[in-house]
Design a protein around this motif. Structure first.
Motif, PDB file in Angstrom:
ATOM      1  N   ILE A  42       0.874  -1.173   0.000  1.00 17.50           N
ATOM      2  CA  ILE A  42       0.000   0.000   0.000  1.00 17.50           C
ATOM      3  C   ILE A  42       0.910   1.221   0.000  1.00 17.50           C
ATOM      4  CG2 ILE A  42      -1.872   1.197   1.199  1.00 17.50           C
ATOM      5  CD1 ILE A  42      -2.523  -1.500   2.567  1.00 17.50           C
ATOM      6  N   SER A  43       1.089   1.830  -1.169  1.00 24.16           N
ATOM      7  CA  SER A  43       2.141   2.838  -1.290  1.00 24.16           C
ATOM      8  C   SER A  43       1.776   3.945  -2.278  1.00 24.16           C
ATOM      9  CB  SER A  43       3.447   2.181  -1.757  1.00 24.16           C
ATOM     10  OG  SER A  43       3.889   1.223  -0.818  1.00 24.16           O
ATOM     11  N   TYR A  44       2.311   5.129  -2.004  1.00 28.24           N
ATOM     12  CA  TYR A  44       2.209   6.292  -2.880  1.00 28.24           C
ATOM     13  C   TYR A  44       0.752   6.711  -3.130  1.00 28.24           C
ATOM     14  CZ  TYR A  44       7.148   5.529  -3.445  1.00 28.24           C
ATOM     15  OH  TYR A  44       8.490   5.351  -3.186  1.00 28.24           O
ATOM     16  N   ASN A  45      -0.071   6.537  -2.112  1.00 26.14           N
ATOM     17  CA  ASN A  45      -1.435   7.057  -2.132  1.00 26.14           C
ATOM     18  C   ASN A  45      -1.415   8.369  -1.350  1.00 26.14           C
ATOM     19  OD1 ASN A  45      -2.764   4.538  -3.318  1.00 26.14           O
ATOM     20  ND2 ASN A  45      -1.720   3.702  -1.527  1.00 26.14           N
ATOM     21  N   ARG A  46      -1.726   9.470  -2.009  1.00 23.71           N
ATOM     22  CA  ARG A  46      -1.413  10.774  -1.438  1.00 23.71           C
ATOM     23  C   ARG A  46      -2.334  11.200  -0.303  1.00 23.71           C
ATOM     24  NH1 ARG A  46      -0.172  10.791  -6.730  1.00 23.71           N
ATOM     25  NH2 ARG A  46      -2.068  11.741  -7.535  1.00 23.71           N
ATOM     26  N   GLY A  47      -3.429  10.487  -0.075  1.00 27.14           N
ATOM     27  CA  GLY A  47      -4.319  10.839   1.023  1.00 27.14           C
ATOM     28  C   GLY A  47      -4.191   9.951   2.242  1.00 27.14           C
ATOM     29  N   GLY A  48      -3.239   9.035   2.250  1.00 28.06           N
ATOM     30  CA  GLY A  48      -3.055   8.120   3.371  1.00 28.06           C
ATOM     31  C   GLY A  48      -3.095   6.675   2.898  1.00 28.06           C
ATOM     32  N   GLY A  49      -2.464   5.795   3.670  1.00 28.42           N
ATOM     33  CA  GLY A  49      -2.413   4.378   3.310  1.00 28.42           C
ATOM     34  C   GLY A  49      -3.666   3.642   3.733  1.00 28.42           C
ATOM     35  N   VAL A  50      -3.738   3.270   5.008  1.00 27.87           N
ATOM     36  CA  VAL A  50      -4.964   2.725   5.613  1.00 27.87           C
ATOM     37  C   VAL A  50      -5.546   3.838   6.481  1.00 27.87           C
ATOM     38  CG1 VAL A  50      -5.965   0.946   7.083  1.00 27.87           C
ATOM     39  CG2 VAL A  50      -4.023   0.390   5.584  1.00 27.87           C
ATOM     40  N   VAL A  51      -6.731   4.318   6.130  1.00 26.29           N
ATOM     41  CA  VAL A  51      -7.324   5.483   6.790  1.00 26.29           C
ATOM     42  C   VAL A  51      -8.697   5.104   7.329  1.00 26.29           C
ATOM     43  CG1 VAL A  51      -8.142   7.844   6.478  1.00 26.29           C
ATOM     44  CG2 VAL A  51      -6.058   7.083   5.315  1.00 26.29           C
ATOM     45  N   VAL A  52      -8.914   5.409   8.625  1.00 26.64           N
ATOM     46  CA  VAL A  52     -10.200   5.154   9.281  1.00 26.64           C
ATOM     47  C   VAL A  52     -10.727   6.487   9.790  1.00 26.64           C
ATOM     48  CG1 VAL A  52     -11.416   3.845  11.047  1.00 26.64           C
ATOM     49  CG2 VAL A  52      -9.344   2.890   9.991  1.00 26.64           C
ATOM     50  N   ARG A  53     -11.918   6.877   9.327  1.00 25.10           N
ATOM     51  CA  ARG A  53     -12.537   8.130   9.784  1.00 25.10           C
ATOM     52  C   ARG A  53     -14.008   7.880  10.089  1.00 25.10           C
ATOM     53  NH1 ARG A  53      -9.866  10.781   5.221  1.00 25.10           N
ATOM     54  NH2 ARG A  53      -8.032  11.908   5.938  1.00 25.10           N
ATOM     55  N   GLY A  54     -14.454   8.397  11.246  1.00 27.68           N
ATOM     56  CA  GLY A  54     -15.853   8.229  11.617  1.00 27.68           C
ATOM     57  C   GLY A  54     -16.196   6.753  11.805  1.00 27.68           C
ATOM     58  N   GLY A  55     -17.496   6.471  11.953  1.00 31.59           N
ATOM     59  CA  GLY A  55     -17.954   5.092  12.031  1.00 31.59           C
ATOM     60  C   GLY A  55     -17.631   4.413  13.345  1.00 31.59           C
ATOM     61  N   TYR A  56     -17.553   3.084  13.280  1.00 28.93           N
ATOM     62  CA  TYR A  56     -17.446   2.237  14.470  1.00 28.93           C
ATOM     63  C   TYR A  56     -16.596   1.033  14.086  1.00 28.93           C
ATOM     64  CZ  TYR A  56     -19.352  -1.009  18.073  1.00 28.93           C
ATOM     65  OH  TYR A  56     -19.510  -1.925  19.101  1.00 28.93           O
ATOM     66  N   LEU A  57     -15.302   1.087  14.378  1.00 28.31           N
ATOM     67  CA  LEU A  57     -14.373   0.041  13.966  1.00 28.31           C
ATOM     68  C   LEU A  57     -13.912  -0.773  15.161  1.00 28.31           C
ATOM     69  CD1 LEU A  57     -12.472  -1.228  11.771  1.00 28.31           C
ATOM     70  CD2 LEU A  57     -10.751   0.401  12.571  1.00 28.31           C
ATOM     71  N   ARG A  58     -13.954  -2.086  14.995  1.00 26.34           N
ATOM     72  CA  ARG A  58     -13.361  -3.015  15.949  1.00 26.34           C
ATOM     73  C   ARG A  58     -12.650  -4.124  15.168  1.00 26.34           C
ATOM     74  NH1 ARG A  58     -14.787   0.655  18.505  1.00 26.34           N
ATOM     75  NH2 ARG A  58     -15.907   0.737  20.485  1.00 26.34           N
ATOM     76  N   ASN A  59     -11.565  -4.633  15.754  1.00 30.39           N
ATOM     77  CA  ASN A  59     -10.875  -5.812  15.219  1.00 30.39           C
ATOM     78  C   ASN A  59     -10.267  -5.569  13.838  1.00 30.39           C
ATOM     79  OD1 ASN A  59     -13.818  -7.296  16.436  1.00 30.39           O
ATOM     80  ND2 ASN A  59     -11.885  -7.391  17.537  1.00 30.39           N
ATOM     81  N   LEU A  60      -9.359  -4.598  13.764  1.00 29.34           N
ATOM     82  CA  LEU A  60      -8.570  -4.364  12.554  1.00 29.34           C
ATOM     83  C   LEU A  60      -7.191  -4.981  12.759  1.00 29.34           C
ATOM     84  CD1 LEU A  60      -7.675  -2.984   9.878  1.00 29.34           C
ATOM     85  CD2 LEU A  60      -7.253  -0.912  11.251  1.00 29.34           C
ATOM     86  N   GLN A  61      -6.775  -5.820  11.828  1.00 30.71           N
ATOM     87  CA  GLN A  61      -5.433  -6.396  11.847  1.00 30.71           C
ATOM     88  C   GLN A  61      -4.711  -6.006  10.562  1.00 30.71           C
ATOM     89  OE1 GLN A  61      -5.078 -10.573  13.079  1.00 30.71           O
ATOM     90  NE2 GLN A  61      -7.247 -10.538  13.568  1.00 30.71           N
ATOM     91  N   ILE A  62      -3.543  -5.380  10.721  1.00 27.48           N
ATOM     92  CA  ILE A  62      -2.681  -5.053   9.589  1.00 27.48           C
ATOM     93  C   ILE A  62      -1.378  -5.791   9.826  1.00 27.48           C
ATOM     94  CG2 ILE A  62      -1.524  -3.221   8.308  1.00 27.48           C
ATOM     95  CD1 ILE A  62      -3.590  -1.260   9.444  1.00 27.48           C
ATOM     96  N   SER A  63      -1.048  -6.734   8.975  1.00 33.59           N
ATOM     97  CA  SER A  63       0.139  -7.558   9.237  1.00 33.59           C
ATOM     98  C   SER A  63       0.852  -7.912   7.941  1.00 33.59           C
ATOM     99  CB  SER A  63      -0.246  -8.836   9.994  1.00 33.59           C
ATOM    100  OG  SER A  63      -1.104  -9.641   9.224  1.00 33.59           O
ATOM    101  N   GLY A  64       2.171  -7.968   8.046  1.00 27.46           N
ATOM    102  CA  GLY A  64       2.981  -8.415   6.921  1.00 27.46           C
ATOM    103  C   GLY A  64       2.885  -7.549   5.690  1.00 27.46           C
ATOM    104  N   CYS A  65       2.621  -6.245   5.873  1.00 28.14           N
ATOM    105  CA  CYS A  65       2.447  -5.342   4.734  1.00 28.14           C
ATOM    106  C   CYS A  65       3.649  -4.421   4.573  1.00 28.14           C
ATOM    107  CB  CYS A  65       1.192  -4.488   4.911  1.00 28.14           C
ATOM    108  SG  CYS A  65      -0.358  -5.418   4.915  1.00 28.14           S
TER     109      CYS A  65
END
Length: 506
Positions: free
Chosen positions: A231-254
């Motif tokens: 996930i690279s060279y995206n000018r607004g952010g790589g992994v972006v979380v805004r608002g909402g209701y997030l649980r159980n995010l796993q980012i691994s080996g990236c």
């Protein structure tokens, strides 16, 4: 060979040859059947079977990059089942909607040899389900299992050719799975919103997009795994979380890098922002990744976690472990969070602090390496170090810091801090700078300032304490004095050992 032996041996050999010939014939027949299913051309005599595999060429798609294939692709998707994109360049001028309640199970399959060119606004493909439950199996309606579970995108390339073109989008899906897919030159590569459950993104390339690589925008989402992606060279952010209701995010080996621009608003390679959420974001693991670049973007960070929700509650339950983090303004920022563990990472190349923690509590920073290696000096001036500001009940244990261009560890307006077993191998300033701190302990540390000098040319203290109270400073080995200002009170010092400075390393 005698006639007797020939009579005994020949029949078994003949039978084995006939068996082998029969197996070969069956295998060739199976290959012919597979070719007929997956590679057939349009034919009135062999219409596609409901729920079977479809070749989009059978629906009129040309795949030459010039013909508008939107209607043909939509027709194939409306039929449902496995949709094969043979090698080619398929031009879309509007979004292809995958209405799972109507189509039934759907898989889009490209095998790495098909390119979809999105020349209209919006996503190339929008998956829409009807799941309104949770991840609890009892909340999943039978029709979701029977028609909608695990919609799949595999082996496609999606390229944007419109300023508002996006890649993929999902709404109310259950087990949406995107694998081996490349998305570039769009606004946002992949967007989830409203509600989704049990998402898997694996072995994908989200590259060179104008907005975000993965955008979780105002989405009610539990259980998402981002694994083995670039996930690279995206000018607004790589992994972006805004608002909402997030649980159980796993980012691994990236590998997540340079998801920001020198003229874009400040963002991060991983940005988790609870400010506009009424429920906050929590239960997150970021492990085993390389996350880096670019120090040239103002306000850049590798991981930025903003934990305070719109009601004022602090969120976290966040683990950051075993990553390599480098070359940004700050490597990790933890703002208004609680319940955070940071351990086993390698930090270097921060223009400001490697780690900044503000307005947070119950943060544990275990053994991590903070090394401002001179091997990268040509990349820029890196300061590094760790700073805690207005935080309480935190533990710093086993940190190793070297060659910081300022104080190595700074504690400001903090309470209940436990700093033990840390090593500082050279800092331009105090190894440990303590300002307005109370009820805290500093013990069993090895603190070396080396050849550092203050602005007036004098050597800095190993520990500087100002305006603080109720401190225990014991059992440390330092190469400079421990300085406690007169405006500090109840500071207990004991069993600290002063040693001569060592010579600078070559």
């Amino acid at each position: 060979m005698s006639a007797f032996l020939r009579r005994k041996i020949a029949p078994p050999l003949q039978r084995q040859a006939m068996v082998r010939l029969g197996c070969t014939s069956l295998f060739l027949a199976a290959l012919s059947l597979a070719a007929a299913v997956w590679g057939r051309t349009a034919s009135a005599e062999s219409p596609p079977l409901p729920g079977g595999a479809s070749n989009i060429r059978d629906f009129g798609a040309v795949g030459d990059g010039a013909n508008d294939d939107t209607d043909a692709v939509q027709a194939a998707v409306d039929r449902g089942g496995a949709i094969l994109f043979p090698p080619g360049r398929y031009r879309l001028t509007r979004t292809v909607n995958v209405d799972l309640a109507r189509t039934g199970w759907v898989s889009l399959l490209g095998h790495g040899t098909a390119r979809v060119i999105m020349e209209g606004p919006g996503p190339a493909f929008r998956f829409v389900g009807s799941h309104t439950g949770t991840a609890d199996p009892a909340s999943v309606k039978p029709e979701v299992w029977d028609k909608e579970r695990m919609p799949l995108v595999d082996g496609l390339e999606i390229v944007g050719n419109h300023d508002q073109a996006c890649g993929l989008e999902a709404v109310r899906t259950m087990q949406w799975t995107v694998t081996r897919t490349a998305i570039r030159d769009t606004l946002h590569a992949l967007r989830l919103f409203q509600r989704n459950r049990n998402v898997v993104l694996s072995e994908c390339h989200f590259y060179n997009n104008r907005g975000c690589g993965v955008l979780l925008e105002d989405v009610d989402l539990h259980q998402i795994n981002v694994v083995g992606c670039h996930i690279s060279y995206n000018r607004g952010g790589g992994v972006v979380v805004r608002g909402g209701y997030l649980r159980n995010l796993q980012i691994s080996g990236c590998d997540i890098e340079c998801n920001m621009g020198p003229h874009a608003p400040p963002t991060a390679n991983v940005l988790i922002d609870s400010l506009q959420s009424g429920t906050g974001h929590a239960e997150i693991a970021i492990v085993g990744c390389t996350i880096q670049h670019s120090v040239k973007a103002p306000g850049s960070a590798n991981i930025r976690f903003l934990g305070r929700d719109s009601t004022g509650r602090y969120w976290g339950n966040l683990t950051i472990g075993d990553n390599v983090l480098s070359d940004v303004a700050r490597n990790v920022e933890i703002i208004a969070a609680r319940g955070v563990s940071i351990v086993g990472n390698t930090f270097w190349g921060a223009a400001e602090e490697d780690l900044l923690v503000v307005d947070s509590q119950n943060v544990v920073v275990g053994p991590n390496m903070f090394d401002q290696s001179p091997n990268y000096s040509r990349e820029g001036t890196y300061r590094g170090g760790v700073r805690f500001h207005r935080s309480r009940d935190c533990t710093l244990q086993g940190l190793h810091l070297a060659e910081t261009l300022g104080p190595a560890i700074v504690l400001e307006e903090c309470d209940g801090m436990n700093v033990t077993g840390c090593t500082v191998g050279g800092s331009r300033g105090p190894a440990l700078d303590v300002q307005s701190v109370s009820r805290s302990r500093i013990s069993d540390c090895l603190l070396q300032t080396g050849a550092a000098r203050e602005a007036d040319g004098s050597p800095p203290p190993a520990i500087r304490v100002q305006g603080s109270s109720h401190l225990l400073i014991r059992g440390n080995m330092t190469d400079a004095e421990i300085e406690v200002s007169p405006d500090s009170s109840e500071a207990s010092l004991g069993d600290n050992v002063r040693v001569p400075p060592r010579e600078a390393a070559p």
